[in-house]
Scaffold this motif. Structure first.
Motif, PDB file in Angstrom:
ATOM      1  N   LYS A 187     -40.879  88.281 -33.911  1.00 30.34           N
ATOM      2  CA  LYS A 187     -39.990  86.807 -33.797  1.00 30.34           C
ATOM      3  C   LYS A 187     -40.765  85.806 -33.620  1.00 30.34           C
ATOM      4  O   LYS A 187     -42.127  85.833 -33.619  1.00 30.34           O
ATOM      5  CB  LYS A 187     -39.265  87.135 -32.329  1.00 30.34           C
ATOM      6  CG  LYS A 187     -40.059  87.345 -31.090  1.00 30.34           C
ATOM      7  CD  LYS A 187     -39.536  87.252 -29.844  1.00 30.34           C
ATOM      8  CE  LYS A 187     -40.349  87.395 -28.568  1.00 30.34           C
ATOM      9  NZ  LYS A 187     -39.590  87.697 -27.400  1.00 30.34           N
ATOM     10  N   ARG A 188     -40.177  84.433 -33.850  1.00 27.14           N
ATOM     11  CA  ARG A 188     -40.919  83.172 -33.868  1.00 27.14           C
ATOM     12  C   ARG A 188     -40.121  82.368 -33.468  1.00 27.14           C
ATOM     13  O   ARG A 188     -38.751  82.315 -33.389  1.00 27.14           O
ATOM     14  CB  ARG A 188     -41.649  83.056 -35.182  1.00 27.14           C
ATOM     15  CG  ARG A 188     -40.635  82.506 -36.069  1.00 27.14           C
ATOM     16  CD  ARG A 188     -40.733  81.113 -36.108  1.00 27.14           C
ATOM     17  NE  ARG A 188     -39.629  80.563 -37.149  1.00 27.14           N
ATOM     18  CZ  ARG A 188     -38.319  80.211 -36.729  1.00 27.14           C
ATOM     19  NH1 ARG A 188     -38.319  80.282 -35.700  1.00 27.14           N
ATOM     20  NH2 ARG A 188     -37.456  79.937 -37.592  1.00 27.14           N
ATOM     21  N   THR A 189     -40.636  81.289 -32.989  1.00 33.20           N
ATOM     22  CA  THR A 189     -40.108  80.109 -32.322  1.00 33.20           C
ATOM     23  C   THR A 189     -40.376  78.804 -33.017  1.00 33.20           C
ATOM     24  O   THR A 189     -41.733  78.577 -33.290  1.00 33.20           O
ATOM     25  CB  THR A 189     -40.120  79.903 -30.734  1.00 33.20           C
ATOM     26  OG1 THR A 189     -39.713  81.124 -30.014  1.00 33.20           O
ATOM     27  CG2 THR A 189     -39.356  78.492 -30.315  1.00 33.20           C
TER      28      THR A 189
ATOM     29  N   ALA B  18     -38.435  83.803 -40.422  1.00 33.59           N
ATOM     30  CA  ALA B  18     -39.874  83.874 -39.838  1.00 33.59           C
ATOM     31  C   ALA B  18     -40.762  83.924 -40.721  1.00 33.59           C
ATOM     32  O   ALA B  18     -42.125  84.313 -40.457  1.00 33.59           O
ATOM     33  CB  ALA B  18     -39.757  85.154 -38.846  1.00 33.59           C
ATOM     34  N   GLY B  19     -40.565  83.559 -41.858  1.00 31.61           N
ATOM     35  CA  GLY B  19     -41.452  83.444 -43.237  1.00 31.61           C
ATOM     36  C   GLY B  19     -41.783  84.921 -43.882  1.00 31.61           C
ATOM     37  O   GLY B  19     -41.262  85.910 -43.176  1.00 31.61           O
ATOM     38  N   ALA B  20     -42.007  84.975 -44.962  1.00 27.94           N
ATOM     39  CA  ALA B  20     -42.184  86.031 -45.780  1.00 27.94           C
ATOM     40  C   ALA B  20     -43.344  86.930 -45.306  1.00 27.94           C
ATOM     41  O   ALA B  20     -43.100  88.283 -45.700  1.00 27.94           O
ATOM     42  CB  ALA B  20     -42.547  85.770 -47.212  1.00 27.94           C
ATOM     43  N   GLN B  21     -44.053  86.511 -44.272  1.00 31.08           N
ATOM     44  CA  GLN B  21     -45.319  87.611 -43.716  1.00 31.08           C
ATOM     45  C   GLN B  21     -44.302  88.390 -42.702  1.00 31.08           C
ATOM     46  O   GLN B  21     -45.306  89.465 -42.261  1.00 31.08           O
ATOM     47  CB  GLN B  21     -46.329  86.848 -43.204  1.00 31.08           C
ATOM     48  CG  GLN B  21     -46.103  85.914 -41.803  1.00 31.08           C
ATOM     49  CD  GLN B  21     -45.502  84.761 -41.974  1.00 31.08           C
ATOM     50  OE1 GLN B  21     -44.604  84.416 -42.985  1.00 31.08           O
ATOM     51  NE2 GLN B  21     -45.763  83.871 -40.978  1.00 31.08           N
ATOM     52  N   ALA B  22     -43.327  88.048 -42.335  1.00 29.62           N
ATOM     53  CA  ALA B  22     -42.646  88.768 -41.130  1.00 29.62           C
ATOM     54  C   ALA B  22     -41.643  89.912 -41.919  1.00 29.62           C
ATOM     55  O   ALA B  22     -42.268  90.283 -43.169  1.00 29.62           O
ATOM     56  CB  ALA B  22     -41.829  87.870 -40.430  1.00 29.62           C
TER      57      ALA B  22
ATOM     58  N   ASP C 149     -46.855  80.816 -33.897  1.00 30.44           N
ATOM     59  CA  ASP C 149     -47.090  82.147 -34.493  1.00 30.44           C
ATOM     60  C   ASP C 149     -46.187  83.319 -34.097  1.00 30.44           C
ATOM     61  O   ASP C 149     -45.457  83.169 -33.148  1.00 30.44           O
ATOM     62  CB  ASP C 149     -48.622  82.409 -33.737  1.00 30.44           C
ATOM     63  CG  ASP C 149     -49.738  81.537 -34.106  1.00 30.44           C
ATOM     64  OD1 ASP C 149     -49.586  81.110 -35.318  1.00 30.44           O
ATOM     65  OD2 ASP C 149     -50.938  81.678 -33.411  1.00 30.44           O
ATOM     66  N   LEU C 150     -46.407  84.001 -34.952  1.00 32.62           N
ATOM     67  CA  LEU C 150     -45.415  85.395 -34.775  1.00 32.62           C
ATOM     68  C   LEU C 150     -45.644  86.264 -33.487  1.00 32.62           C
ATOM     69  O   LEU C 150     -46.909  86.091 -33.216  1.00 32.62           O
ATOM     70  CB  LEU C 150     -45.387  86.274 -36.100  1.00 32.62           C
ATOM     71  CG  LEU C 150     -44.945  85.607 -37.294  1.00 32.62           C
ATOM     72  CD1 LEU C 150     -45.285  86.771 -38.536  1.00 32.62           C
ATOM     73  CD2 LEU C 150     -43.511  85.306 -37.066  1.00 32.62           C
TER      74      LEU C 150
ATOM     75  N   GLY D 230     -33.236  63.288 -33.093  1.00 33.24           N
ATOM     76  CA  GLY D 230     -33.005  64.559 -32.608  1.00 33.24           C
ATOM     77  C   GLY D 230     -34.037  65.608 -32.365  1.00 33.24           C
ATOM     78  O   GLY D 230     -35.197  65.265 -32.638  1.00 33.24           O
ATOM     79  N   ILE D 231     -33.856  66.744 -31.580  1.00 36.75           N
ATOM     80  CA  ILE D 231     -34.800  67.686 -31.434  1.00 36.75           C
ATOM     81  C   ILE D 231     -34.109  69.130 -31.260  1.00 36.75           C
ATOM     82  O   ILE D 231     -33.054  69.201 -30.703  1.00 36.75           O
ATOM     83  CB  ILE D 231     -35.670  67.551 -29.975  1.00 36.75           C
ATOM     84  CG1 ILE D 231     -36.924  68.534 -29.920  1.00 36.75           C
ATOM     85  CG2 ILE D 231     -34.843  67.240 -28.799  1.00 36.75           C
ATOM     86  CD1 ILE D 231     -37.740  68.341 -28.949  1.00 36.75           C
ATOM     87  N   TRP D 232     -34.655  70.253 -32.028  1.00 40.43           N
ATOM     88  CA  TRP D 232     -33.766  71.319 -31.954  1.00 40.43           C
ATOM     89  C   TRP D 232     -34.965  72.357 -31.975  1.00 40.43           C
ATOM     90  O   TRP D 232     -35.772  72.236 -32.469  1.00 40.43           O
ATOM     91  CB  TRP D 232     -33.011  71.626 -33.464  1.00 40.43           C
ATOM     92  CG  TRP D 232     -32.103  70.655 -33.664  1.00 40.43           C
ATOM     93  CD1 TRP D 232     -31.885  69.154 -33.915  1.00 40.43           C
ATOM     94  CD2 TRP D 232     -30.652  70.685 -33.450  1.00 40.43           C
ATOM     95  NE1 TRP D 232     -30.848  68.576 -34.337  1.00 40.43           N
ATOM     96  CE2 TRP D 232     -30.011  69.645 -33.683  1.00 40.43           C
ATOM     97  CE3 TRP D 232     -29.861  71.800 -32.832  1.00 40.43           C
ATOM     98  CZ2 TRP D 232     -28.424  69.565 -33.303  1.00 40.43           C
ATOM     99  CZ3 TRP D 232     -28.412  71.579 -32.612  1.00 40.43           C
ATOM    100  CH2 TRP D 232     -27.761  70.704 -33.022  1.00 40.43           C
ATOM    101  N   VAL D 233     -34.500  73.361 -30.891  1.00 41.27           N
ATOM    102  CA  VAL D 233     -35.332  74.545 -30.936  1.00 41.27           C
ATOM    103  C   VAL D 233     -34.725  75.968 -31.715  1.00 41.27           C
ATOM    104  O   VAL D 233     -33.496  76.018 -31.488  1.00 41.27           O
ATOM    105  CB  VAL D 233     -35.678  75.119 -29.620  1.00 41.27           C
ATOM    106  CG1 VAL D 233     -36.511  76.147 -29.418  1.00 41.27           C
ATOM    107  CG2 VAL D 233     -36.242  73.910 -28.692  1.00 41.27           C
ATOM    108  N   ASP D 234     -35.539  76.704 -32.731  1.00 40.27           N
ATOM    109  CA  ASP D 234     -35.089  77.584 -33.293  1.00 40.27           C
ATOM    110  C   ASP D 234     -35.730  78.942 -33.262  1.00 40.27           C
ATOM    111  O   ASP D 234     -37.243  78.877 -33.357  1.00 40.27           O
ATOM    112  CB  ASP D 234     -34.961  77.360 -34.897  1.00 40.27           C
ATOM    113  CG  ASP D 234     -34.666  78.348 -35.744  1.00 40.27           C
ATOM    114  OD1 ASP D 234     -33.307  78.580 -35.743  1.00 40.27           O
ATOM    115  OD2 ASP D 234     -35.368  78.742 -36.574  1.00 40.27           O
ATOM    116  N   GLN D 235     -35.170  80.064 -32.920  1.00 42.55           N
ATOM    117  CA  GLN D 235     -35.754  81.340 -32.581  1.00 42.55           C
ATOM    118  C   GLN D 235     -35.106  82.463 -33.397  1.00 42.55           C
ATOM    119  O   GLN D 235     -33.888  82.432 -33.457  1.00 42.55           O
ATOM    120  CB  GLN D 235     -35.745  81.772 -31.103  1.00 42.55           C
ATOM    121  CG  GLN D 235     -36.623  82.881 -30.910  1.00 42.55           C
ATOM    122  CD  GLN D 235     -36.687  83.458 -29.434  1.00 42.55           C
ATOM    123  OE1 GLN D 235     -35.804  84.291 -29.121  1.00 42.55           O
ATOM    124  NE2 GLN D 235     -37.625  83.094 -28.766  1.00 42.55           N
ATOM    125  N   VAL D 236     -36.056  82.974 -34.207  1.00 38.49           N
ATOM    126  CA  VAL D 236     -35.460  84.096 -35.047  1.00 38.49           C
ATOM    127  C   VAL D 236     -36.058  85.527 -34.682  1.00 38.49           C
ATOM    128  O   VAL D 236     -37.392  85.377 -34.443  1.00 38.49           O
ATOM    129  CB  VAL D 236     -35.858  83.754 -36.534  1.00 38.49           C
ATOM    130  CG1 VAL D 236     -35.371  85.069 -37.373  1.00 38.49           C
ATOM    131  CG2 VAL D 236     -35.060  82.496 -36.966  1.00 38.49           C
TER     132      VAL D 236
END
Length: 406
Positions: A311-313, A164-168, A337-338, A290-296
């Motif tokens: 969390k972010r998508t 989710a990036g270092a800002q998370a 965006d987070l 391809g297409i992929w969706v990722d959620q953390v």
């Protein structure tokens, strides 16, 4: 061409009756020239953010450019395989990758990823392979197997997918916050079952410490990782999914954050981090899309003030086109965006924390073992985003060089 020989000397040195094992030495060496042009916000306001104190304003703009030798994805491996009969086999491997081919190792807090060291010993048969050692997570394998740039593992999707990036949330125990990495544990690889296959890993970090009271000491970090793929050989489509669930990645202590709002947590409380990536693609002759969706998601228990969940998508679109002389690769990655929960007054504002990446690559076959390669990647991070090295990074990266495999 891979170099193979019989490990007779090793077998002869063993006390047990001598056995023959096939040993394979292989490698890819890819020295390149790297050009970087980076513009970003001034980092003097390091904790500024949508939840930061005061106006949350950042400093002025800064920029730099650099041109230097680097390493795209050089690696060297030794693999040993022994036939046990009746379809069974045993083996071991060691794989060393260079700096930009590296992944953070969950089991070594603070690991910079300068060397991606994989190793393992395995035994298997018709029901799959069980491996003990350090290997890529199923999440990482999903990324590698769908990378449109030939598994170069250099930049691009690996800067966004699985994190989710270092800002998370940053783990106060320095455990890697990204799910794209290596780790030491037990790994299972299933056989191909009419196009269906899956992987599973179980990891324990071994960081638990003695407690003087039930709510003190460092908690054990553990993780379960799974992935599944369905790619029938006679069908023009493929599907896949990967999942990771990590317990107590914060080590039972509050986590710091780059969003400008400190976290206060009841002593000894744990955390649960999850990531899921799902998608697939289609094939049209030499074209694969391809297409992929990722959620953390990072979630802490016992939070009395600050962020209890972030969390972010993200969306990843990899494209590959095979040419008679080589291959073209392209990818678009967008992190939203987070979103999150704030136990303090004021709620959560995750505006301007996303990022986008566009990348292109071309690999030209000089011979069966040697290719000339070129890659370009453009990162555009929003002003409160830390997917790049600094807030709001606007970065162009170009590499070109030659890689040779044996």
């Amino acid at each position: 061409m891979k170099v193979k020989y019989l490990a007779l000397a090793v077998a002869a040195a063993c006390v047990a009756p001598a056995a023959q094992a096939d040993v394979t030495i292989a490698g890819t060496f890819a020295p390149v020239m790297l050009y970087t042009n980076n513009g970003s916000q001034d980092t003097t306001a390091a904790n500024a953010g949508p939840l930061g104190t005061g106006s949350g304003a950042l400093g002025g703009k800064s920029s730099f450019s650099n041109f230097q030798p680097d390493n795209a994805s050089s690696r060297f491996s030794i693999t040993s395989t022994e036939d046990l009969g009746n379809g069974g086999s045993a083996g071991a491997f060691i794989d060393i990758r260079g700096a930009q081919g590296g992944f953070t190792n969950q089991n070594a807090p603070g690991d910079s990823g300068l060397v991606a060291f994989r190793y393992g010993a395995s035994i298997g048969g018709g029901r799959g392979k069980l491996e003990f050692g350090r290997n890529f997570s199923p999440y990482t394998w999903t990324m590698i197997n769908n990378d449109p740039h030939g598994g170069a593992i250099y930049f691009g999707g690996y800067q966004i997918i699985g994190q989710a990036g270092a800002q998370a949330f940053w783990h106060s125990s320095n455990t890697a916050h990204s799910f794209i990495r290596t780790a030491t544990g037990v790994h299972y690889f299933s056989p191909d079952l009419s196009g269906f296959s899956f992987k599973a890993s179980y990891i324990r970090q071994g960081n638990k410490t003695a407690n003087t009271a039930p709510t003190t000491g460092t908690k054990e970090t553990s993780e379960v990782r799974l992935s599944a793929d369905f790619a029938p050989a006679d069908m023009p489509f493929y599907l896949g999914a990967a999942y990771s669930n990590r317990k107590n990645g914060n080590g039972g202590a509050p986590r710091s954050t780059g969003l400008g709002l400190a976290q206060t947590q009841t002593a000894g409380s744990g955390s649960t981090d999850t990531a899921i990536m799902a998608g697939g693609g289609v094939k049209f002759g030499d074209l694969k899309v391809g297409i992929w969706v990722d959620q953390v998601k990072y979630k802490s228990d016992g939070v009395t003030a600050g962020l209890s969940e972030v969390k972010r998508t993200a969306v990843w679109i990899p494209v590959t086109y095979a040419l008679p002389t080589g291959s073209l690769g392209a990818a678009y990655i967008s992190a939203g965006d987070l979103k999150g929960s704030n136990a303090s007054a004021g709620g959560f504002n995750g505006n301007d924390t996303g990022a986008q990446i566009l990348q292109l690559s071309y690999s030209h076959n000089i011979s069966k073992q040697t290719q000339a390669l070129a890659m370009w990647s453009y990162t555009s991070a929003d002003k409160f985003s830390l997917y790049g090295a600094q807030y709001g990074a606007k970065s162009n990266q170009v590499i070109f060089g030659i890689q040779h495999s044996f």
